[in-house]
Design a protein around this motif. Structure first.
Motif, PDB file in Angstrom:
ATOM      1  N   SER A 257       0.801  -1.230  -0.025  1.00 53.44           N
ATOM      2  CA  SER A 257       0.100   0.214  -0.056  1.00 53.44           C
ATOM      3  C   SER A 257       0.784   1.363   0.034  1.00 53.44           C
ATOM      4  N   LEU A 260       1.960   1.832  -3.561  1.00 54.29           N
ATOM      5  CA  LEU A 260       0.807   2.294  -4.331  1.00 54.29           C
ATOM      6  C   LEU A 260       0.577   3.993  -4.220  1.00 54.29           C
ATOM      7  N   VAL A 261       0.625   4.348  -3.013  1.00 47.11           N
ATOM      8  CA  VAL A 261       0.389   5.940  -2.673  1.00 47.11           C
ATOM      9  C   VAL A 261       1.563   6.486  -2.886  1.00 47.11           C
ATOM     10  N   ARG A 284      -3.944  -4.431  -3.553  1.00 43.72           N
ATOM     11  CA  ARG A 284      -4.146  -3.212  -4.563  1.00 43.72           C
ATOM     12  C   ARG A 284      -5.453  -2.646  -4.927  1.00 43.72           C
ATOM     13  N   THR A 287      -6.598  -0.480  -1.724  1.00 41.96           N
ATOM     14  CA  THR A 287      -5.866   0.830  -1.696  1.00 41.96           C
ATOM     15  C   THR A 287      -6.124   1.569  -2.805  1.00 41.96           C
ATOM     16  N   GLU A 288      -6.467   1.149  -4.107  1.00 41.98           N
ATOM     17  CA  GLU A 288      -6.771   2.037  -5.054  1.00 41.98           C
ATOM     18  C   GLU A 288      -8.356   2.432  -4.674  1.00 41.98           C
ATOM     19  N   LYS A 289      -9.120   1.784  -4.200  1.00 42.83           N
ATOM     20  CA  LYS A 289     -10.312   2.267  -3.876  1.00 42.83           C
ATOM     21  C   LYS A 289     -10.362   3.452  -2.860  1.00 42.83           C
ATOM     22  N   LEU A 291      -7.837   5.470  -2.448  1.00 43.46           N
ATOM     23  CA  LEU A 291      -7.246   6.619  -3.074  1.00 43.46           C
ATOM     24  C   LEU A 291      -8.576   7.239  -3.764  1.00 43.46           C
ATOM     25  N   ALA A 292      -9.192   6.469  -4.594  1.00 42.57           N
ATOM     26  CA  ALA A 292     -10.252   7.101  -5.511  1.00 42.57           C
ATOM     27  C   ALA A 292     -11.139   7.981  -4.302  1.00 42.57           C
TER      28      ALA A 292
END
Length: 296
Positions: A257, A260-261, A284, A287-289, A291-292
């Motif tokens: 994570s 990814l950030v 992944r 984490t992307e959710k 951030l979105a």
């Protein structure tokens, strides 16, 4: 005058940045500690399990503490001082004191399934270092359970001032408060944060702020402040990530994570190996959710 309690608030159990050759990147670690504080965290806990202390050399372990202190000040640094022997754990506590730290965190004896007498003797020995000791109850990994009655004894005899509670049994919070009302309860697992905050926790030894400090700090402050309108939806959003803190693969997941950030999570030292594809995909996606949704 009330004595300071530097273990209160959000203290991040820091992941340790490693280079490709698995050497410690101390410059990145110093920057990471400073970044966490700049983003609202109250301090750091180096040399915990998330910091892979078990696979560090003594020289590396000492320098990690010194690096954190130089970056953010000793009053914000509470090192883990776990060791197989009580004398060794005391030496790590003394090293922390010499570096300028104001408290340490200590697992019970973990080389074998220690009985109560051994646990008490262990904490008494490390308390002789002169630094306040926060106990770390992790019966899942150590096979030694610091039950509320034992914690009350350790506190009553002056050996500990707080406990990082990782058993997952949130009911214990109320029993601990009854038996030892002056013993500070610290949230020890990310995925029971809300439950233990509502139960009166005074701090959080946290994993996922390594990747998402501002959102995690907002969640903690709302939860301990009783602002459930803010805390509950945020907890639901973060929980797919927070629950990784209680899994065997927590170090790899949190480091992924971080990558990814845009932080440096990087590799882990053996015997840890990279996540299998299905777990990597799950971390992944979560984490992307996050951030979105604007969490950071």
């Amino acid at each position: 005058m009330t004595a300071p309690r530097p273990w209160r608030g959000v203290l991040v159990a820091t992941a340790l940045p490693l280079n490709d050759d698995l050497s410690v990147n101390h410059d990145r670690y110093a920057e990471h500690c400073a970044w966490l504080v700049a983003n609202g965290c109250d301090g750091v806990v180096p040399n915990g399990s998330l910091g892979e202390y078990q696979v560090l050399t003594p020289e590396e372990r000492a320098r990690v503490v010194e690096t954190a202190v130089a970056a953010i000040g000793g009053e914000r640094v509470m090192p883990g001082v776990a060791a197989y022997g009580s004398a060794e754990a005391r030496r790590w506590a003394e090293q922390a004191a010499e570096a300028g730290c104001r408290a340490v965190m200590l697992l019970p004896p973990n080389a074998y399934r220690a009985d109560e007498r051994s646990v008490v003797a262990h904490y008494a020995e490390v308390a002789r270092s002169g630094l306040p000791v926060v106990a770390y109850n992790n019966p899942i990994d150590t096979k030694v359970d610091l039950v509320p009655e034992l914690l009350a004894r350790l506190h009553g005899e002056g050996h500990i001032h707080g406990v990082k509670e990782f058993s997952g049994d949130v009911r214990r919070a109320y029993r601990i408060a009854e038996l030892a009302p002056e013993l500070d309860l610290l949230i020890g697992a990310d995925d029971v944060l809300l439950e233990l905050a509502v139960a009166g926790a005074k701090g959080w030894v946290a994993g996922y702020p390594n990747a998402l400090p501002r959102a995690c700090v907002e969640l903690y402050r709302a939860a301990v402040g009783g602002d459930l309108d803010t805390a509950l939806p945020l907890y639901r959003q973060l929980h797919p990530l927070l629950r990784w803190d209680s899994r065997v693969e927590f170090v790899q997941a949190i480091k992924l994570s971080m990558d990814l950030v845009g932080r440096h999570g990087g590799p882990c030292r053996p015997p840890r190996v990279p996540l299998p594809p299905e777990q990597e995909a799950a971390v992944r996606a979560a984490t992307e959710k996050a951030l979105a949704a604007g969490l950071s």
